[in-house]
Design an enzyme around this catalytic site. Structure first.
Site, mmCIF file in Angstrom:
data_model
loop_
_atom_site.group_PDB
_atom_site.id
_atom_site.type_symbol
_atom_site.label_atom_id
_atom_site.label_comp_id
_atom_site.label_asym_id
_atom_site.label_seq_id
_atom_site.Cartn_x
_atom_site.Cartn_y
_atom_site.Cartn_z
ATOM 1 N N ASP A 143 79.976 38.411 93.124
ATOM 2 C CA ASP A 143 81.424 38.117 92.551
ATOM 3 C C ASP A 143 82.539 38.678 93.475
ATOM 4 O O ASP A 143 82.815 39.781 93.404
ATOM 5 C CB ASP A 143 81.410 38.360 91.322
ATOM 6 C CG ASP A 143 82.706 37.980 90.555
ATOM 7 O OD1 ASP A 143 83.548 37.003 91.185
ATOM 8 O OD2 ASP A 143 83.319 38.023 89.453
ATOM 9 N N ASP B 278 86.943 32.686 96.606
ATOM 10 C CA ASP B 278 86.296 33.251 95.508
ATOM 11 C C ASP B 278 84.917 32.744 95.234
ATOM 12 O O ASP B 278 84.687 31.563 94.917
ATOM 13 C CB ASP B 278 87.112 32.719 93.974
ATOM 14 C CG ASP B 278 86.682 33.497 92.960
ATOM 15 O OD1 ASP B 278 85.652 34.297 92.914
ATOM 16 O OD2 ASP B 278 87.191 33.249 92.036
#
Length: 403
Positions: free
Chosen positions: A95, A275
């Site tokens: 992440d 992201d």
């Protein structure tokens, strides 16, 4: 003075031996793909939107997860991470939109190198959360890359992460501020920060390569490189752009970009994020409307994607992201969902669905775009924390027909 328990731990580290160094050379580690959304893409898209909104409004991260009934819908890549000595292997979700690393308490195996500080730690991801205590331990990635006294969260409670062992956060370290509840101004070094600070790697750089899904079974390969980049995974040179400080994006992997469809501008120069925690390409609503009109696409309420005909696909033009002096173009094939797995999103066999989606807000209100996995599967991405910049390069899949 250091607590006696911590002094004992340091002695244990010296007895059990120092972690193996890899000659400061970059080390590449394979990633495993994950594709799981039993409820269709509606929840998956709402997750992406909520995630971007939380980036801009930190107060939203404190809302109860029950306010956002988004469950068990994920697309991403996980990394095998060893914790302890001897290490227990955990599959942790990569992440880049967070920076804490944590594992479930039920899975955590304490060894002689484990030391729990007792400090409460918690992160709310808007579409998931964990809370528990901080522990310090060996954390090993790849062959020979071991960070000692690495802070990890041991999650006594978590929501929406039942199908993974935890998360390895690779975002900027500032994202950890406030996660140690009793020490809110203390940042927690990321695993990459620790590897760099302890001299295990020579650069605080991560190189990420994601390969597109290429049919059934649902397998895609990926790779993360600690301490540099892997030139065998990209073409030419990596071109860097600075992390923008506009609208607080320096706290994320935020960049400035202008977006065109063909030769028509649909979004003027603005800011957004790269992201890995998001799946789709999200663009501000006004840009999305322009894109929909230009492509002639129709909204499909079942999948929540835009859909086009084969004839429209035949004349689809590139979607271009103008970042710095470079242009990164998503080909028509890169703009569509893999047709071989339409059934996984509730789509019809042979139909064509676009993966460019409505962010839900207008430009200049929040982040104006988010580049998720479907973008990162077409370009090599390098995160350079030392120089606060992001780099991109084309790969063998940039113009490939895989979907």
């Amino acid at each position: 003075m250091l607590p006696a328990a911590l002094l004992t731990l340091l002695l244990v580290f010296s007895i059990t031996g120092s972690p193996v160094k890899a000659g400061n050379s970059p080390v590449s580690v394979p990633l495993t793909s994950r594709l799981h959304f039993p409820n269709g893409t509606n929840n998956l898209l709402e997750r992406d939107r909520a995630r971007v909104k939380a980036h801009r409004d930190p107060s939203m991260r404190e809302q109860r997860l029950a306010d956002f009934p988004l469950r068990n819908d994920k697309m991403g890549y996980s990394l095998a991470v060893g914790i302890g000595n001897p290490p227990t292997t955990y599959n942790l979700l990569i992440d880049s939109g967070s920076a804490n690393t944590w594992v479930h308490a039920s899975a955590y195996v304490e060894t002689s190198t484990s030391f729990c500080t007792g400090q409460p730690v918690a992160v709310t991801y808007m579409t998931g959360s964990f809370s528990g205590i901080e522990c310090l331990d060996y954390v090993t990635v790849g062959s020979g890359l071991t960070a000692v006294l690495q802070s990890i969260g041991v999650a006594e409670e978590s929501k929406d992460f039942e199908d993974v062992d935890g998360i390895i956060g690779i975002g900027p370290v500032g994202l950890t501020l406030g996660t140690l509840r009793e020490l809110p101004t203390e940042p927690i070094p990321t695993v990459t920060d620790s590897l760099f600070g302890q001299g295990i790697i020579s650069e605080n750089v991560l190189g990420i390569f994601f390969q597109p899904y290429v049919g059934l079974p649902l397998e895609a390969t990926g790779q993360i490189t600690f301490g540099g980049t892997d030139s065998t995974k990209y073409n030419g040179n990596i071109v860097y752009t600075p992390i923008t400080d506009i609208r607080g994006e320096q706290n994320f992997w935020g960049i400035s970009s202008r977006i065109t469809y063909g030769n028509k501008e649909i979004l003027t120069s603005t800011v957004g994020i790269v992201d890995s925690g998001c799946t789709f390409i999200l663009i501000a609503r006004d840009a999305y409307v322009k894109y929909r009109l230009e492509t002639g696409a129709k909204y499909d309420p079942v999948t929540t994607f835009l859909t086009i005909s084969k004839k429209q696909y035949g004349v689809l033009r590139n979607l271009n992201f103008h970042i710095g002096e470079q242009t990164y173009s998503l080909t028509p094939n890169a703009q569509i969902w893999p047709r071989s797995i339409n059934s996984k999103i509730g789509g019809k066999k042979g139909s064509i669905y676009l993966v460019v989606c409505d962010l839900g807000t207008y430009s200049l209100e929040e982040d104006d775009f988010s580049l998720g996995y479907v973008f990162m599967q077409r370009f090599y991405v390098a995160y350079d924390a030392t120089n606060s910049r992001i780099g991109f390069a084309t790969t063998a899949f940039t113009e490939a027909t895989t979907n």
